[in-house]
Design a protein around this motif. Sequence first.
Motif, short mmCIF file in Angstrom:
data_model
loop_
_atom_site.label_atom_id
_atom_site.label_comp_id
_atom_site.label_asym_id
_atom_site.label_seq_id
_atom_site.Cartn_x
_atom_site.Cartn_y
_atom_site.Cartn_z
N LYS A 233 0.54 -1.16 -0.05
CA LYS A 233 0.08 0.01 0.30
C LYS A 233 1.16 1.66 -0.22
N GLU A 234 0.38 2.70 -0.42
CA GLU A 234 1.44 3.59 -0.15
C GLU A 234 1.61 4.34 1.53
N ALA A 235 2.49 4.38 0.96
CA ALA A 235 3.02 5.54 2.41
C ALA A 235 2.48 7.11 2.85
N THR A 236 2.48 7.63 3.14
CA THR A 236 1.95 8.60 3.65
C THR A 236 3.87 9.32 3.46
N GLN A 237 3.95 10.77 2.76
CA GLN A 237 4.84 10.90 2.59
C GLN A 237 5.03 12.83 3.85
N TYR A 238 5.97 13.23 4.16
CA TYR A 238 5.56 14.11 5.22
C TYR A 238 6.75 15.25 4.39
N THR A 239 6.88 16.57 4.28
CA THR A 239 7.30 17.47 4.45
C THR A 239 7.87 18.47 4.75
N TRP A 240 9.41 18.90 4.99
CA TRP A 240 9.58 20.35 5.81
C TRP A 240 10.25 21.23 5.04
N THR A 241 10.05 22.28 5.34
CA THR A 241 11.56 23.11 4.65
C THR A 241 11.56 23.69 5.50
N ASN A 242 11.37 23.84 7.20
CA ASN A 242 12.45 25.04 8.34
C ASN A 242 13.24 24.46 8.93
N VAL A 243 14.74 24.32 7.48
CA VAL A 243 15.90 24.11 7.84
C VAL A 243 16.39 24.47 8.43
N ASP A 244 18.21 24.48 9.02
CA ASP A 244 19.13 24.88 9.62
C ASP A 244 19.90 25.32 8.67
N GLN A 245 21.26 25.76 9.12
CA GLN A 245 22.21 26.56 8.11
C GLN A 245 23.15 25.43 7.36
N SER A 246 22.84 24.21 8.23
CA SER A 246 23.56 22.74 7.80
C SER A 246 22.36 21.80 6.66
N LEU A 247 21.18 22.86 6.25
CA LEU A 247 20.63 22.17 5.20
C LEU A 247 20.13 23.18 4.06
N SER A 248 20.46 24.75 4.34
CA SER A 248 20.49 25.70 3.69
C SER A 248 19.35 25.22 2.66
N GLY A 249 18.28 26.36 3.10
CA GLY A 249 17.44 25.98 1.45
C GLY A 249 16.83 24.93 0.99
N ALA A 250 16.88 23.72 1.49
CA ALA A 250 16.99 21.90 1.91
C ALA A 250 15.49 22.40 1.78
N THR A 251 14.22 20.83 1.02
CA THR A 251 13.29 20.62 1.80
C THR A 251 13.38 18.81 1.73
N VAL A 252 12.95 18.69 2.96
CA VAL A 252 13.36 17.52 3.77
C VAL A 252 11.63 16.49 3.38
N THR A 253 12.12 15.40 2.90
CA THR A 253 11.14 14.52 3.08
C THR A 253 11.21 13.30 4.19
N ALA A 254 9.37 12.62 4.40
CA ALA A 254 9.86 11.60 5.44
C ALA A 254 8.71 10.78 5.64
N SER A 255 8.66 9.40 4.84
CA SER A 255 7.54 9.32 4.52
C SER A 255 7.58 7.63 5.35
N PHE A 256 6.18 7.40 5.51
CA PHE A 256 5.76 6.71 6.86
C PHE A 256 4.52 5.11 6.77
N TYR A 257 4.92 5.01 6.66
CA TYR A 257 4.28 3.14 6.67
C TYR A 257 3.47 2.22 7.57
N GLY A 258 2.41 2.59 8.26
CA GLY A 258 2.55 1.62 9.84
C GLY A 258 3.10 2.68 10.71
N GLY A 259 2.89 3.88 10.87
CA GLY A 259 3.85 4.18 12.09
C GLY A 259 5.29 4.18 12.03
N LYS A 260 6.06 3.87 10.86
CA LYS A 260 7.31 4.18 10.70
C LYS A 260 7.96 4.56 9.82
N ALA A 261 9.00 4.97 9.27
CA ALA A 261 9.55 5.71 8.28
C ALA A 261 10.22 4.18 7.23
#
Length: 208
Positions: A93-121
């Motif tokens: 089945k499809e996983a749920t992917q979340y997106t964040w843009t509130n990054v600090d200098q070590s990831l400056s300008g990046a968009t971060v994503t994480a996908s979860f299935y059954g509550g696990k990455a």
Amino acid sequence: MKKITTLTAVLLAGLTLTACSSTSSSSSSSSKASTNKQSSSSAKTTTGISLANYKQIQVALPNNGTATTETKVKEMFGKPDQSTKTSISGLDKEATQYTWTNVDQSLSGATVTASFYGGKAVAKGYSNASLTPNDKLTTATLNGIKEGDTLSSVEAKLGAPNAESISGSGVLSAQIINYTSIKGKSGASVSFTFTHNRLVTTTKTSFN
């Protein structure tokens, strides 16, 4: 998130020393503690997602390794900017992917994503990180990177990539890292593709 235990210790010490003091003194201590907690909380929310925190996320397919929980990631990263459905190899089945843009200098300008299935990455990644031009990525270092090398060994030689995508685990795992900020080579990029954490393909574009 860690509890601010030092504030509790300070309050307890204050109460012992001022047992005979007035109630106003106690109220003042409580007010200061509240202010300190608010300041600490504010500092955490404005710091942003760091590369170090991103690296803490472990991904794995169900019953095939240890994976970080959705709850833990949201505690570290805060409320996501958006969510969507995504397909991950090895899942029925499809996983749920979340997106964040509130990054600090070590990831400056990046968009971060994480996908979860059954509550696990089950997958994670980031893209478009505006990092300092990489002076480690040269013809000599590239020649020293061979098929079968691990993801960690390549990153140890070249530093953090401008983009990364990691999904699954075991034989169904896939990792791709991409370098676009290469010192002295405007417009050049180098990508590395890994399967089961072993390098299988290196792709160079405008890298002479």
